[in-house]
Design an enzyme around this catalytic site. Structure first.
Site, PDB file in Angstrom:
ATOM      1  N   GLY B 146       0.658  -1.243  -0.445  1.00 26.44           N
ATOM      2  CA  GLY B 146       0.363  -0.004   0.216  1.00 26.44           C
ATOM      3  C   GLY B 146       0.673   0.991   0.218  1.00 26.44           C
ATOM      4  O   GLY B 146       1.696   1.201   0.585  1.00 26.44           O
ATOM      5  N   CYS B 147       0.732   2.317  -0.475  1.00 23.50           N
ATOM      6  CA  CYS B 147       0.967   3.262  -0.523  1.00 23.50           C
ATOM      7  C   CYS B 147       1.860   4.071   0.980  1.00 23.50           C
ATOM      8  O   CYS B 147       2.758   4.465   0.876  1.00 23.50           O
ATOM      9  CB  CYS B 147      -0.019   4.417  -1.141  1.00 23.50           C
ATOM     10  SG  CYS B 147      -1.935   4.744  -0.350  1.00 23.50           S
ATOM     11  N   TYR B 148       0.805   4.067   2.084  1.00 27.64           N
ATOM     12  CA  TYR B 148       1.088   4.690   2.845  1.00 27.64           C
ATOM     13  C   TYR B 148       2.259   3.506   4.010  1.00 27.64           C
ATOM     14  O   TYR B 148       3.289   4.118   4.562  1.00 27.64           O
ATOM     15  CB  TYR B 148       0.118   5.012   4.448  1.00 27.64           C
ATOM     16  CG  TYR B 148      -1.041   5.418   3.696  1.00 27.64           C
ATOM     17  CD1 TYR B 148      -0.337   7.212   3.975  1.00 27.64           C
ATOM     18  CD2 TYR B 148      -1.922   5.238   4.033  1.00 27.64           C
ATOM     19  CE1 TYR B 148      -1.104   7.840   4.023  1.00 27.64           C
ATOM     20  CE2 TYR B 148      -3.265   6.754   3.456  1.00 27.64           C
ATOM     21  CZ  TYR B 148      -3.002   7.766   4.144  1.00 27.64           C
ATOM     22  OH  TYR B 148      -3.991   9.149   3.731  1.00 27.64           O
ATOM     23  N   THR B 150       4.707   1.675   2.081  1.00 27.85           N
ATOM     24  CA  THR B 150       5.187   1.795   2.175  1.00 27.85           C
ATOM     25  C   THR B 150       6.716   2.850   1.861  1.00 27.85           C
ATOM     26  O   THR B 150       7.358   2.958   2.441  1.00 27.85           O
ATOM     27  CB  THR B 150       5.245   2.130   0.166  1.00 27.85           C
ATOM     28  OG1 THR B 150       4.093   0.886  -0.880  1.00 27.85           O
ATOM     29  CG2 THR B 150       6.600   2.370  -0.847  1.00 27.85           C
TER      30      THR B 150
END
Lengths: 343, 343, 343, 343
Positions: B146-148, B150
């Site tokens: 996921g973005c967060y 990462t």
């Protein structure tokens, strides 16, 4: 009652003018601006072109004759020099700069300069309206709180007072629109640099750190260390502060919320959000509200406080007028019954 | 090599198309979109009007015949159903949704649904490229982070591994542009609601919380609790994560920075900032970089980690291509040598 | 005096509430919203959470008993049905939708629907405050002008009346923030689609075209064709209209400016800019001002008119209140003495 | 082939670096910046911190030895002095400033300064890639077009050439993001001033006016007067030009569109939009595309042309590289096969 603004060309000053324009008791009669004296307000602020208001040069003697209160909206270092003589002559002074907010030693350390001379630093009252009203009502000189400290302390002080958080440093993650950086020309304030950008700045050295710590201790009654990280986000106005500390035993989000609601039951400008309805900066835009909310995370035991203000209103000009209202015995909301502008 | 994208109408997919368009080895030949099948890509994305690319209906059999790798950029719950049969036929699968990122029990708890069936949940490799390259090189199915997580893990893992932070919960204050919420129609995604606004959301219940905790433990080798508060800021792209934990004894900002630089010495997409030059989201916009920086506050003993990514690139499509590169034995930077777009 | 708002959940309604909140004579006692009746205002608008205001269902009978004026802020097609019965019972009606702005034939053509029934379409008064005050003072039903027509006509009418422009079509290039599109869920209103974007829409078919033409002819006394191209720019509020027509012989920028200043000498909300100081939307934000300016290009002989308004204030709620003030014989500026919010 | 950029610290230069970074044939080996010579690129552009690139002082002799082409991305007045000696030594020069775009008399009038000395002003080739390719292929010195003229001329020239518009002045209403104003420190470029703002500037005196007129005549073969009004909108990148002229008899929107599609049939970077699908700046963001579309309004007989570009790519650095490609006989799209970044 006649009032004046010193340092009339910044954003805080524009807000003072906007608010005082509709104030039922205060009449803004003089705008002092050394840098542009001789000019007119509309040259600096075309949005006020229908007002014919000259920008005047500083003349302390004349000012003390003509007005009963003066707002200082000038950069740091001006009011420490110019405000005390006015206060000595009985003019109420409200200083929006940081000159009178710290104790001497802290001032020297964080500002790298000499603090205002004795005894005015000691006599100045820190104007966090909701927490210092009795002292503000008697104040000769009011140090209006900084924008970040206003949002932070309004959320933090009830927690300290009620013992809802355990000992240890409080983490204050703060985000602000760029108007807090003023109207000066800096590359980091350019639209193309701020738009679609977010970035921390003054990490570990921001002057609002000792302001939060000092008044958390003085008002909250408990020595508190704060790690304060300010960050710029791409908006003109608005501050969102998120603070983190381990919850003390027995405090749930609901209980904290109830407790804080009780603390601010009589406060017209603090709105305590229910669980699940968190503060948003747009909900306070253009108004003097501070919205706060609390979450206690059961898994980690952390208490999270969130506070949103318009940095130019509750974080500057609005609270300054609120303090004048308190000082003069006027209704606390005089001139400040502005609903947020949405969207 | 022919590849396909399933779920072709979201922002992550637009980025996959942009990146693969210049990839030297991968050729994007099929776009699958059940909702708009029969239409053309340019109806969904007018910025790609010069490409003649049909949107096709899902046909697992045909797909397995024609392509060697498939990116799933569909909403949660699709890939858990469609990906395993492809993987069983030897097609490399990279899933950008969250279906394969959590262990079964955690998945049930945070997603409120049944996790993918045995044995594919166990066989999926969490594709944090910089930390799991050996496993990714062998993976049949890659769960793209996921973005967060990462941004958070790239800053946090070196600290856990080196023991730079003391025990106890880590505070993760995360801010994101709105594209992370996808292209769906929600009031909270409207321009007039997001512009000049900042707000927390999914406080305490965001699904990236267990993703961060789980992989911090698995990769970092230390059970770690995380209090994770995501917040929306008014920008299209970009994530800034600020994490806080007590520093372990002896760790200064400079020492942490040196240590982390050493960790990422060979990593082409992680840039470790020097003291005083903090990460900014604009510095990574449109690129696969993750910029990270560290401060240890001497007064409070707190360690602050900051990480900036473009949520659609390193936080989604970029890392997905990086993982394909690793999986295929291509140069890690193939197709990803994009400089940030500035301003 | 008690007033009501029908259609209480849109942006125009939020502005009506903000303005009426400080109105000295009008008291907003009822909010009607069929879609959310039974709920509370704060569920729709958290920025007004401190107000306890129920959203009520439409009941024309009761309404006519209880209030003396009603603002319709509902979508097109509602007021044409609900307003006439109220007006017949003597309730003053101010309609912010387009139902009563066009003549029947034009309405049929541009709205593709039947216009309001005889005789109310004819009896409705077009409420361009600065130009129709005498009729507004007698009006039973006021058709509040559209946002684009307000800005356009305030700049154009003096030119038509004075003969400053030659015959032939007038080019109206108009740019608007997205709040003009309302609070409905559309892909083209999403933040990630509007941010960093500009685009024309409804090219050649926008319903404000006949509204501008019709009232240019009726008020300005000259048949005028208009080519009107609206464009969205990435802001929440604000309209900038730039209009172009060949100047008539003898008209310089200075002369036009003087002439228009004279026209609006008594108008409290129109500010005519001097040569070189052009209108900017930020100068009117949150206020009822319309700033206009004029340039005559000597090389080409073209006259350029520029007008800026806040589409939700002078372009909607503000002008509606201005019209109520006129209708009731109150001071025209009652409740509208709001300075622009800057920045 | 080695190339250099002179004036390496502005936004146009950042784009040149981004594009040349992936160019298959050109190698950017030298960055010249007098103001910051001795420093490093990353001090000016932290987004490029992973590149180790010194900023060097100007040394024309050395430069002519080392590189085969030079891009001037410096402010007006620099290239007129420094470029001719380079060109005389056979170095290909591409000038992104306005020094070589106007004829001498026009230059004197609009720039208020002396034009470049004979004979280089005459020998410079105006580099509108789609219209002057044969001359560009032979050019010693290429005057890269301005951002507004690029968008305007690409839409206007086919109309002039085909006779689709009647005689008389063409109205060019142009809107630009603020990056076109450069990275210099001006109050009107501050975020808090530009955000939520739109305003005209340099009304009647913008230097792109004679550039459009001059090349409309030279390339389009018809003397054309232009009224050009530029306006700032709150975005970083992007230009939208809307132009208006009476249609010549017999031209419908569909016919104009077909005609223009034919004109640009072989042009890789011009996308002609179908009726109803109008150009949007986001569709070209970060790319070298120019999207154009046409409407003929039957009611008024007016032809409306719309053109969208990224002002820093097709309006500056991208077209400059396109011109280098033409000059060197490389594929026109070399290094420019960038898909737009969306959103």
């Amino acid at each position: 009652m006649k009032v004046a603004v010193v340092g009339a060309t910044g954003y805080g000053s524009a807000e003072l003018i906007r608010i005082l324009h509709r104030h039922p008791y205060a009449d803004l009669t003089q705008l002092i601006s050394s840098s542009t004296a001789g000019g007119e307000l509309k040259e600096v602020f075309p949005h006020l072109s229908h007002l014919s208001q000259p920008l005047e040069v500083w003349d302390g003697e004349a000012l003390a004759e003509e007005v009963e209160a003066v707002f200082f909206a000038a950069p740091a270092g001006i009011s420490s020099r110019l405000a005390p003589p006015l206060a000595e002559r009985g003019v109420r002074v409200i200083d929006l700069a940081g000159d009178f907010r710290l104790e001497g030693e802290e001032y020297r350390k964080w500002y790298g300069a000499e603090p205002p001379a004795h005894p005015w630093l000691e006599r100045a009252v820190y104007g966090l309206s909701e927490w210092s009203a009795p002292a503000i009502r008697q104040a000769e000189l009011i140090a209006n709180p900084g924008c970040y400290p206003t949002a932070t302390l309004l959320a933090l002080l009830p927690l300290l007072q009620a013992g809802s958080i355990a000992d240890g440093p409080v983490t204050v993650d703060a985000k602000s629109g760029i108007s807090g950086a003023g109207r000066g020309l800096k590359r980091t304030s350019l639209f193309a640099e701020v738009n679609e950008n977010m970035f921390p700045y003054q990490v570990g050295v921001h002057r609002h750190t000792p302001e939060i710590e000092g008044h958390a201790a003085r008002i909250g009654g408990r020595e508190t260390q704060v790690i304060f990280i300010p960050q710029i986000v791409p908006m003109s106005r608005g501050i969102l502060v998120t603070l983190y500390a381990p919850a003390a035993a027995g405090w749930t989000g609901a209980r904290v919320t109830e407790m804080v609601k009780e603390v601010y039951r009589e406060a017209p400008f603090v709105r305590v959000r229910d669980q699940g309805a968190w503060p948003r900066t747009k909900d306070v835009q253009g108004s003097n509200f501070c919205d706060i909310g609390f979450h206690v995370d059961e898994r980690t035991g952390m208490l999270v406080g969130m506070a949103a203000i318009d940095n130019l209103v509750k974080g500057a000009a609005g609270q300054a007028v609120q303090n004048l209202n308190l000082r003069m015995g006027w209704p606390e909301t005089a001139g400040l019954d502005l609903l947020p502008q949405y969207p």
